[in-house]
Design a protein around this motif. Structure first.
Motif, short mmCIF file in Angstrom:
data_model
loop_
_atom_site.label_atom_id
_atom_site.label_comp_id
_atom_site.label_asym_id
_atom_site.label_seq_id
_atom_site.Cartn_x
_atom_site.Cartn_y
_atom_site.Cartn_z
N MET A 388 0.75 -1.08 -0.01
CA MET A 388 0.04 0.05 0.00
C MET A 388 0.95 1.20 0.06
O MET A 388 0.78 2.13 0.97
CB MET A 388 -1.05 -0.09 1.31
CG MET A 388 -2.31 -0.77 1.13
SD MET A 388 -2.97 -0.05 -0.33
CE MET A 388 -4.71 -1.09 -0.37
N THR A 449 -4.09 -6.50 -1.74
CA THR A 449 -4.56 -5.19 -2.16
C THR A 449 -5.61 -5.16 -3.15
O THR A 449 -6.12 -4.35 -3.63
CB THR A 449 -3.57 -4.25 -2.45
OG1 THR A 449 -2.67 -4.53 -3.65
CG2 THR A 449 -2.52 -4.12 -1.29
N ALA A 830 -6.46 2.67 0.73
CA ALA A 830 -6.90 1.80 -0.23
C ALA A 830 -8.50 2.50 -0.51
O ALA A 830 -8.80 2.50 -1.75
CB ALA A 830 -7.28 0.39 0.26
#
Length: 889
Positions: A388, A449, A830
């Motif tokens: 991330m 992710t 995210a």
């Protein structure tokens, strides 16, 4: 034209070696009388009786016949005979040399130059921790053995120049004693080598003394450095080779075999210290070819005998050195049995042999839906990874990197394209396992992710070439993706044990490329580190026209709940000794060729014979160590070698015209003795010209020793027909000048205090850049810093200070795993990123620009095509990338 040489000789006992003196007509001339042979010493040919071991008396020289040529490789009449007085002389010279070489060996009590890593490597041997170095292991293991015996525990890290040995309790004197004794051994080796080649006793003594007083050899042998061991085994090889030919009259006898085997063993040892030993192999190999060629023309040797000679040399000079080389590597691997910082250089198979590394096994067959961990096969720099964090340049999408540690962010789920997925759903058995085959188009979704492996016509953050595309993580959990997520599997290598691995993708067994369908580029890594904002991980790009090695990947871990429990498993095989040595040798070769970073004291081969500059090893206060040779020996040895080459050209041209010069009777001996040193010098010097890596003056030292031996041989042979007094004047004069220069430059070798005036007066060449400002003037009082405290302040125009150069520094940084990421501290963005991407997908317009053409010089047979555009609108971050990105500085 027939010749006859009438000479009268007076024998003198106690000479160094015997010659054949042949009178009468040439045996090759038809209808000539038999050749009369009388064994006398070459030293006895020289003149009136001399305490130095030679005499001769010449009367009525009339040349009317040809005398058969003397040959080093065919001198059955030659005997090595060293008298008692000569042994006593050699003993006295060795004692003198011991004082020269061992005096103040404890100075300085600090880490000096490359002791930084050769001392460190000794500690790793003692601790059994695997490391990688660009040199073979023997010399390093010798240091480790001495250190262990002397009580070194391997804890002191030799981290930088100047660290104190005494306070750390390091037995550094004992460790320095080993190379010092090897350097000392070169003194008797030089004497015996010259004697075995038939040189006079006074010449042998001169050669031993010149080696004793050579300052570069002295400096190198007093420190924990590898070259002393290399030079010792080089000298031992040449000595054994010369002694081998003194036994030509007793082929296949005990001493004949002993000297031949010792030649091979020492040659293998030299090669096991440094690859410069390959030049020694070439020298002995070339002389062996000459030897066998001459025997082939000898009608007295039967085919069976010739075959025996050939097989004996092949065994002793090929099989034995290779066996020795493999043996020392076997010891090396056995001692370094624990996992260490050298792991990253080696393949997973190699790492699997180390204690503390357990790569285990995994299901063999790869199916759609499998969660896989992908390793870069070419560099061993780590696994395909994402997390991330976004790029700060280019598309500013999620980073895709290589990461050296195993964690969940290395997992990717391999899935079908939308079209193939729809076909599977409409099939009769949509949940069936489907293997991935060569040529299949797949997508890779990051397990943590949900970003898909993506590439587009945007330049990467570090490698900004127009044929390199950025690789990123793109999309979100519910986003179906686009064709820029499509990659074609191209299996290039399979495992011969599993033939199907060439057609079906298999864990561990298959080596494959991922070709981007739209951009026609291959997933690639060249081990370049990303900036700190990317956690200093290794860059991954998509490269057009990429060559195979750095685009090869392999799957190391395969997880799929649908795979049956009894499915075939794959695991890394454990390589044997030969495979490990071959891999280590290949990595050493690659890293050696990559050592191109500049260094303040590097030099090129054309500057070595005249010693344009030396090397600074250490400096503190008014003391410093700077490797600089004894100038007279470097310059005269180069002149002697050059004269030999010029004379051989002239003699060859005159021979072609039918004029056969005897050079006052020494031509054959000159060609065989000095010629051997000439060939060795050429082969130890010329190859460096084709090397692009960093080079230093110490690389010339083996060639220097051969050149000094050639100088002594030339002086001996060219003064045999002059008066004894003139010969002694020349030899003693050379020795006295050498002694004078030894004392003048010994301060640089021993690191002892000097005066500024003496230092400045010693700089015969402006390029000799040792620092004279660190020394006090003759009439100045030394300061506290001068006595040994802190180094003197150096002005901008001063020469660079002693600097440790670790040839693996750059390589280690590349292989050093990136810092572990604390994922708990990473703020996940995210949701925000997903919203931005969704908004960009519905509001932004336009497509990526076409990729620039690949440069002609980058194209090769592996070109995989041209660029293509996105099928989805670019994000706002992508749309502003129409202008070229400037390269990073």
């Amino acid at each position: 034209m027939a010749h006859l040489e009438n000479m009268r000789y007076r024998k003198q006992p106690g000479a160094t070696a015997d010659y054949e003196v042949i009178s009468g007509m040439s045996p090759s001339t038809p209808n000539t009388p038999a050749t009369a042979v009388e064994d006398i010493t070459g030293d006895e040919m020289m003149g009136p009786t001399s305490d130095l071991g030679y005499s001769y008396e010449k009367k009525d020289l009339l040349v009317t016949g040809a005398v058969p040529q003397y040959s080093m490789t065919d001198r059955s009449g030659v005997r090595l005979s060293i008298s008692k007085n000569q042994w006593l002389t050699l003993g006295a010279i060795t004692v003198f040399a011991a004082y020269i070489r061992l005096w103040r060996l404890s100075n300085p009590a600090n880490v000096v130059f490359d002791e930084v890593h050769f001392g460190k490597f000794a500690g790793k041997y003692i601790n059994g921790t695997y490391f990688f170095d660009v040199h073979p292991p023997l010399a390093k293991m010798m240091f480790a053995a001495v250190g262990k015996i002397a009580g070194y525990d391997g804890v002191f890290d030799f981290k930088k120049i100047g660290l104190d040995y005494i306070s750390a309790g390091v037995p550094y004197v004992a460790m320095r004693l080993m190379p010092a004794l090897l350097g000392l051994a070169m003194v008797p080796i030089s004497y015996i080598t010259l004697a075995a080649l038939g040189h006079a006793a006074d010449a042998c003594a001169l050669g031993a003394l010149l080696v004793t007083l050579e300052n570069a050899l002295l400096t190198q042998s007093r420190l924990i450095l590898l070259d002393s061991a290399l030079i010792f085994f080089t000298g031992a090889t040449v000595m054994s080779w010369a002694l081998f030919f003194t036994q030509s009259h007793k082929p296949f006898g005990n001493q004949w075999w002993a000297y031949l085997l010792l030649t091979g063993i020492n040659m293998g040892n030299a090669l096991s210290c440094k690859w410069v030993g390959l030049f020694l192999v070439a020298t002995i190999g070339l002389w062996t070819i000459k030897d066998l060629w001459e025997k082939l023309a000898d009608l007295s040797i039967t085919p069976a005998q010739y075959t025996k000679h050939f097989m004996a040399r092949m065994f002793a000079l090929m099989v034995v050195p290779i066996t020795v080389y493999l043996f020392w590597f076997k010891v090396h691997f056995a001692v370094l049995h624990r996992s260490g910082d050298g792991n990253a250089f080696m393949s997973p198979e190699f790492q699997n042999t180390l204690d503390g590394v357990s790569l285990g096994h995994t299901p063999r067959d790869i199916y759609y839906g499998s969660r896989i961990r992908i390793r870069h096969a070419a560099t061993n720099a780590g696994y395909l990874h994402s997390h991330m964090s976004n790029y700060e340049t280019g598309s500013k999408q999620q980073q895709v990197t290589l990461y050296g540690f195993r964690d969940d962010n290395n997992y990717w789920v391999i899935t079908r394209t939308d079209a193939d997925e729809q076909k599977a759903l409409n099939s009769s058995n949509p949940t069936a396992l489907e293997p991935i085959k060569n040529g299949d188009v797949v997508r890779l979704m990051h397990y943590k992710t949900f970003r898909r492996l993506h590439s587009h016509n945007v330049r990467p953050p570090v490698t900004t070439n127009d044929y390199q595309n950025e690789v990123s993580g793109y999309g979100w959990e519910s986003f179906k993706g686009d064709s820029n997520d499509h990659w074609r599997v191209q299996i290039l290598e399979g495992d011969s044990r599993v033939p199907e691995s060439k057609d079906r993708l298999m864990a561990i067994h298959s080596r494959f490329r991922l070709i981007h369908v739209n951009q026609r580029c291959a997933l690639f890594s060249n081990r370049k580190k990303l900036p700190k904002w990317a956690h200093e991980q290794v860059e991954v790009t998509c490269m057009k026209s990429a060559k195979f090695p750095k685009t090869l990947w392999r799957i190391e871990t395969n997880i799929n709940d649908k795979i049956p429990a009894d499915a075939p498993l794959a695991e890394y095989k454990r390589p044997g000794l030969i495979d490990k040595v071959l891999e280590a040798t290949a990595v050493m070769w690659r890293v050696n060729n990559g050592l191109t970073k500049s260094h303040p004291y590097e030099s090129r081969p054309h500057t070595w014979p005249w010693m344009r500059r030396g090397m600074s090893f250490w400096g503190e206060g008014n003391r410093g160590i700077y490797m600089l040779g004894t100038p007279i020996l470097w310059w005269l040895s180069f002149v002697a070698i050059s004269i030999f080459g010029a004379i051989q050209v002239v003699l060859f041209l005159r021979d072609c015209r039918g004029i056969h010069d005897r050079m006052m009777g020494v031509r054959d001996r000159y060609t065989e003795s000095v010629g051997f040193f000439f060939i060795g010098w050429i082969l130890h010097w010329i190859p460096f010209f084709i090397m692009g890596r960093q080079l230093f003056l110490h690389h010339y030292l083996p060639a220097l020793w051969l050149a000094v031996m050639g100088l002594v041989g030339t002086l001996d042979l060219f003064t045999r027909r002059i008066s004894r007094r003139m010969r002694q004047v020349l030899m003693v004069g050379l020795l006295l000048v050498t002694v004078r220069m030894y004392f003048q430059y010994s301060h640089l070798a021993y690191g002892t205090p000097w005066t500024r005036e003496g230092c400045q007066g010693s700089k015969w060449l402006k390029s000799w850049d040792y620092d004279c400002k660190r020394y006090t003037g003759a009439h100045e009082k030394p300061t506290i810093a001068d006595i040994g405290g802190s180094p003197l302040t150096i002005q901008a125009e001063d020469p660079p200070q002693a600097e440790h150069f670790d040839p693996l520094e750059h390589e280690n940084k590349l292989n050093e795993p990136a810092p572990r990421i604390d994922h708990e501290k990473l703020v996940s963005n995210a949701d925000k990123l997903n919203q931005e991407m969704k908004k960009a997908a519905t509001t932004a317009q336009g497509v990526d620009k076409e990729a620039p053409a690949v440069h002609d010089d980058e194209k090769d047979e592996n070109f995989v095509g041209d660029d293509a555009a996105h099928e989805h609108p670019p994000t706002p971050q992508e749309s502003h990338l129409k202008a070229p990105i400037p390269p990073l500085v």
